[in-house]
Design an enzyme around this catalytic site. Structure first.
Site, PDB file in Angstrom:
ATOM      1  N   CYS A   9      31.953  67.511  51.618  1.00 22.26           N
ATOM      2  CA  CYS A   9      32.140  68.696  50.782  1.00 22.26           C
ATOM      3  C   CYS A   9      33.643  68.959  50.706  1.00 22.26           C
ATOM      4  O   CYS A   9      34.426  68.037  50.912  1.00 22.26           O
ATOM      5  CB  CYS A   9      31.335  69.895  51.288  1.00 22.26           C
ATOM      6  SG  CYS A   9      31.884  70.616  52.845  1.00 22.26           S
ATOM      7  N   ARG A  15      28.824  73.471  53.790  1.00 19.45           N
ATOM      8  CA  ARG A  15      27.729  72.640  53.283  1.00 19.45           C
ATOM      9  C   ARG A  15      27.559  71.320  54.026  1.00 19.45           C
ATOM     10  O   ARG A  15      26.435  70.970  54.425  1.00 19.45           O
ATOM     11  CB  ARG A  15      27.924  72.376  51.792  1.00 19.45           C
ATOM     12  CG  ARG A  15      27.845  73.637  50.951  1.00 19.45           C
ATOM     13  CD  ARG A  15      28.285  73.397  49.528  1.00 19.45           C
ATOM     14  NE  ARG A  15      29.715  73.085  49.493  1.00 19.45           N
ATOM     15  CZ  ARG A  15      30.371  72.683  48.418  1.00 19.45           C
ATOM     16  NH1 ARG A  15      29.727  72.514  47.280  1.00 19.45           N
ATOM     17  NH2 ARG A  15      31.673  72.446  48.467  1.00 19.45           N
ATOM     18  N   ASP A 114      29.299  76.020  46.593  1.00 24.96           N
ATOM     19  CA  ASP A 114      29.988  76.324  47.842  1.00 24.96           C
ATOM     20  C   ASP A 114      29.779  77.799  48.203  1.00 24.96           C
ATOM     21  O   ASP A 114      30.167  78.680  47.439  1.00 24.96           O
ATOM     22  CB  ASP A 114      31.478  76.031  47.676  1.00 24.96           C
ATOM     23  CG  ASP A 114      32.228  76.019  48.996  1.00 24.96           C
ATOM     24  OD1 ASP A 114      31.647  76.417  50.031  1.00 24.96           O
ATOM     25  OD2 ASP A 114      33.397  75.593  48.990  1.00 24.96           O
TER      26      ASP A 114
END
Length: 145
Positions: A9, A15, A114
């Protein structure tokens, strides 16, 4: 055969650590690592990510962010990213790995937003999407060996 999965990520604090933990749980014989395209190495997982995972019985409190490197990319048999922009960036930087880079939501054609600096609901939503992606990938990874 997939022996090493790299989950990517941006910051490697929200994440990708959540996805890493879920993949490790589902695929105990596979090495699962994570990194961030713009990670600040050594930073802990976001407190909200730690909390949402703890609510599901998974502890990611020991996670520390690491920057994506060529060595990590080259070591991975499969690279799973959260969105199309990350996929394109890794493919551009590492053309030899183009066929190994996919979105976690590739099968259902979705990106995972996000949740950084957002409310807990954003982390819960991200986790639900990550779980969907993991659920889609795990049978395919197992089928390869």
């Amino acid at each position: 055969m997939i022996k090493t999965i790299l989950v990517v990520c941006i910051g490697n604090i929200c994440r990708s650590p959540m996805a890493q933990a879920l993949l490790r749980q589902a695929l105990p014989g596979v090495s699962v690592i994570s990194a961030g395209i713009g990670a600040l190495s050594g930073y802990p997982a976001d407190p909200s990510a730690v909390e949402v995972m703890a609510q599901h019985g998974i502890d990611i409190s020991e996670h520390r962010a690491q920057q994506l490197t060529g060595s990590l990319v080259n070591r991975a048999d499969l690279i799973l990213v959260m969105g199309g922009a990350q996929k394109r960036e890794i493919q551009a930087r590492h053309p030899s790995k183009t066929g190994s880079v996919f979105r976690l939501g590739e099968m259902e054609q979705f990106d995972i937003d996000d949740p950084y600096r957002k409310q807990m609901m954003a982390f819960e939503d991200a986790l639900a999407m990550i779980q969907r992606g993991v659920d889609a990938w795990v049978p395919r990874i197992r089928a390869l060996g």
